[in-house]
Each structure stands twice: as C-alpha cells, then as structure tokens.
Enzyme design. Sequence first.
Site, PDB file in Angstrom:
ATOM      1  N   PRO A 248       0.784  -1.239   0.000  1.00  0.00           N
ATOM      2  CA  PRO A 248       0.000   0.000   0.000  1.00  0.00           C
ATOM      3  C   PRO A 248       0.815   1.288   0.000  1.00  0.00           C
ATOM      4  O   PRO A 248       0.249   2.369   0.029  1.00  0.00           O
ATOM      5  CB  PRO A 248      -0.808  -0.108   1.291  1.00  0.00           C
ATOM      6  CG  PRO A 248       0.100  -0.864   2.206  1.00  0.00           C
ATOM      7  CD  PRO A 248       0.822  -1.869   1.336  1.00  0.00           C
TER       8      PRO A 248
ATOM      9  N   LYS B 116       6.272   1.555   2.636  1.00  0.00           N
ATOM     10  CA  LYS B 116       7.707   1.365   2.402  1.00  0.00           C
ATOM     11  C   LYS B 116       8.195   2.260   1.268  1.00  0.00           C
ATOM     12  O   LYS B 116       9.325   2.752   1.296  1.00  0.00           O
ATOM     13  CB  LYS B 116       7.994  -0.107   2.103  1.00  0.00           C
ATOM     14  CG  LYS B 116       7.647  -1.060   3.234  1.00  0.00           C
ATOM     15  CD  LYS B 116       7.955  -2.496   2.862  1.00  0.00           C
ATOM     16  CE  LYS B 116       7.458  -3.468   3.922  1.00  0.00           C
ATOM     17  NZ  LYS B 116       5.974  -3.521   3.960  1.00  0.00           N
TER      18      LYS B 116
ATOM     19  N   ASP C 191       8.912  -6.936  -1.460  1.00  0.00           N
ATOM     20  CA  ASP C 191       8.012  -7.333  -0.378  1.00  0.00           C
ATOM     21  C   ASP C 191       6.767  -7.935  -1.042  1.00  0.00           C
ATOM     22  O   ASP C 191       5.747  -7.272  -1.175  1.00  0.00           O
ATOM     23  CB  ASP C 191       7.647  -6.122   0.484  1.00  0.00           C
ATOM     24  CG  ASP C 191       6.873  -6.518   1.735  1.00  0.00           C
ATOM     25  OD1 ASP C 191       7.512  -6.896   2.713  1.00  0.00           O
ATOM     26  OD2 ASP C 191       5.631  -6.457   1.696  1.00  0.00           O
TER      27      ASP C 191
ATOM     28  N   CYS D 245       5.505 -10.350   5.563  1.00  0.00           N
ATOM     29  CA  CYS D 245       4.841 -10.320   6.873  1.00  0.00           C
ATOM     30  C   CYS D 245       4.293 -11.708   7.168  1.00  0.00           C
ATOM     31  O   CYS D 245       3.177 -11.865   7.647  1.00  0.00           O
ATOM     32  CB  CYS D 245       3.743  -9.260   6.918  1.00  0.00           C
ATOM     33  SG  CYS D 245       2.547  -9.353   5.578  1.00  0.00           S
TER      34      CYS D 245
ATOM     35  N   ASP E  62       2.912  -6.227 -13.486  1.00  0.00           N
ATOM     36  CA  ASP E  62       3.471  -7.369 -12.778  1.00  0.00           C
ATOM     37  C   ASP E  62       4.997  -7.246 -12.820  1.00  0.00           C
ATOM     38  O   ASP E  62       5.589  -7.169 -13.898  1.00  0.00           O
ATOM     39  CB  ASP E  62       3.013  -8.654 -13.454  1.00  0.00           C
ATOM     40  CG  ASP E  62       3.449  -9.909 -12.721  1.00  0.00           C
ATOM     41  OD1 ASP E  62       4.319  -9.811 -11.828  1.00  0.00           O
ATOM     42  OD2 ASP E  62       2.932 -10.987 -13.052  1.00  0.00           O
TER      43      ASP E  62
END
Length: 466
Positions: free
Chosen positions: A237, A240, A305, A359, A285
């Site tokens: 989102p 970072k 990430d 995460c 992508d």
Amino acid sequence: MALYAAAAAVLAGVESRQGSLRGLVYGSNFQNVKQLYALVCETQRYSTVLDAVIASAGLLRAEKKLRPHLAKVLVYELLLGRGFKGRGGRWKPLLDRHQARLKAELARLKVRRGVSQNEDLLEGGSKPGPASQVPRFVRVNTLKTCSEDAVDYFKRQGFSYQGRASSLEDVRALKGKCFLLDSLLPELLVFPARTDLHEHPLYQAGHLILQDKASCLPAMLLAPPPGSHVIDACAAPGNKTSHLAALLKNQGKIFAFDLDARRLASTATLLARAGVSCCELAEQDFLEVSPSDQRYRQVQYILLDPSCSGSGMLTRQLEEPGTGVPNQERLRALAAFQQRALSHALTFPALRRLVYSTCSLYQEENEDVVRAALQQSPAAFRLAPVLPSWPHRGLGTFPGAEHCLRASPETTLTGGFFTAVLERVEVPSSVSQAEASAPEVTPNPAPKRKRRRRKATAAPSSQPGM
C-alpha cells in the site's frame, strides 16, 4: 456516520459468510480502511459483551429502525471506543437517549462477572495476547517534518515525552499519553498500544506515517543514498515506498510496481499526501519488467516485499487468533511466486543490494525462498550480516540463515515479519568500483533536542482529508 454504516455492513457480511473481514473491509470503498478495520475488529472482539448489554438495555425494542449490526457498532463506540466526539450524525442523539441505561447495564455485567476492567469481560480465547500489546509506531515523514518538531507538537498536545527507549521494557511500560523515541530508528515514535492517530492533523497532512517498526526495516536496511535508482517491486500500500523516498530525500528515482489497480490508486494517494515526488508508479506485474530495459540500467537497489500469507500481520492475529497453518496448496503457490520474483530481481544487471521481506511467519515463504535464490546464483550474491544486536534471527535451516531477521510480538514487540538483505559479491562491469561500496547500515543518533524548528513542520490549520 459513513464509518459506522460501513462497519455495520462489514459485520453483516462476515456473519453471512460473504467474505473475510479483511477482504470485506478493503472491498468496501471506504476511504480510511485502517480506521474501518480497527473499528470492526474491536467491535467483533467484544461481540458477546455488546449483545448482552444491548439485550439487557432493550435498545432494539425501543428503537425499531436501528438494525442489530449498526447497534453493535454504535454501542461499542459509545461504551468501549472513543465516543462520538462530534461524529455519529443522526445516530448520536439516539444513543444519547439510551446512554445512561447502556452504561448501567455494562456496569451490572461487570458486577455479575466479578471484574473491573472492560477487557476482563472477554472470554478466555478473546483476551488480549501479545499481538494486542504491540505499541503504536509512528514514523515521522522527513520529507515534511523532523522528529524534534513532531515531538514538540505532541508535547504541546499534552503528551509526555519519555526520551529515547533504551530497552523493550521501556516500551512495555508505556501508558496513557506517554511516548518514546525508538532505540533503532531516529524518526520512529512509539506510543502505547491502541493509540489512535488516524484523525490526528499531522497524520492527515502526511507528516506522520502509521507504520509498524518491523515494516520500517526493509527500507532502512536497503539504505539507498540520495540520487539512487530504486525498484519497489510490489509497492502497495505504499508505506515502504514513502520511506524509501524519505531516505532518498526525493532525489533519485523509485520505480514502483503493483498489479492491483485499486491498491495502486491508494498508494498514489498516500504518496501524494506524503510529498513524494521521485516515484514513478506502474500498474504492472514485476515479473514482466525486463531487466534489460534501459530505464532500469541504473537500478542498484531493489525492495521486494511480495504477496504472502500475511500470517504475521497484527490485524490477522487479532481477527483470527489461534489460526493454524494455511492451506498447503496456497502456501506452495505463494512460495513459488516469491521464489520467481526474488530470482527475477537478482537478474537486474546493476543491482548491488536487495531486501526481501514478508509479513509471514512461515519458513516456506522466508528462509526457503532465500535459500533457493542463493542456490541459483551462489557466486553472485550473499546474505549481508545486518543488525547483529537484533534479538530474533532467521531459522537455522542453512548456513548463513542467522543473518536474516525475524520479528514477532513476543520477541520484538512488533508485528510478525521476516527480512533478508542480499548483496552482490562481484561488482558488475557496468558499475564502477567507487560506486560499488555498499553503505554501512547503522542507526542514526537520536536528534538533538535544541535544533531550530523548521517552519514547514507547523501543524496544519485544518485537517485535510485522507
């Protein structure tokens, strides 16, 4: 009022099995999804308590037009949340008429159960665990302000500044309106758990980013110097991405990719609010981005990430406590994608340093992915030893895995997280030897308190929208 209606709709959708809580929140088109998610999670956590109070008070019998899910949200906000504080629309006077009775029923419920605190009313499986004790981390956006001015502003609001944290015990001891400066990141402020700053004027103006400490590690460890070209491979989102821009001081270039158009639009909003001007967003992508494209010939830093199980996310742990291992087929598919993305990232010719993070708590998405990528290019890249004092290391599944970092509510008072830093062993011919010396990653010293405040950091006179 829109917030409460949206929360009621999500609760109804969860109970009728229209989707997961998280999926329904993000599909609601409500602008502040974090605020909505927090409200729904807490309302759901106290669901049985709220049902008991509402039934005892006869609220739904007295107010025929008030639907059960909306009633639950409104009563949570009145009794256990922040109160309406100028919000609530037409529902506020309705709840005001029943406020005394609702509070009395909550007090009677505590007496019957022999408890004094609201949280003591929760059933054993719903009592707060380590995840609910993680503090509120707030990253100061250095594109717009500085830590000293943010600290001064909070002090003027009545918060008590406790200085720089020296241990996790300092963080655990935080209560009320006290806050600290993080021991590792000089731009990270630490507030007690459940401190809600979503409507704070500095947050709404982009001066503050609400970001978990573990989530700040990837950009900090990538450490691109101003002027660098950086790829943020799976950017949404955007927290970072904004952190990278702050480290670059908006000097250089960030190529940020994400395949989800809706999430990318939210990222664009966040970056604009944060004052980021060095980022080029692309709905693409990352696996289809060509390393030979001349636009990326100067990319020496990549932050990857990728999509993951999210098993370390605090909101997931609070929403689904005790959740076991996810569907193995899905986990294998995620790990396969992560391996492809990491191997692809390592083929960029000028790459010097890469941070891989998730995460997730699972070895399949973390150490196994890193090991597979290193085995494909054993002479080109190595795991960089970083933050030797970090208490939670990678699982010892292969030599060097101890250089990876893990995080959890129990060991680091953060969300569950995994980070690995890969650096090139041999300097590519396209990069000069002088440029190839990777930066040493060490935390900056705590800012001096007496520096002159910049005028640009004054609190905005109004609260701009999200």
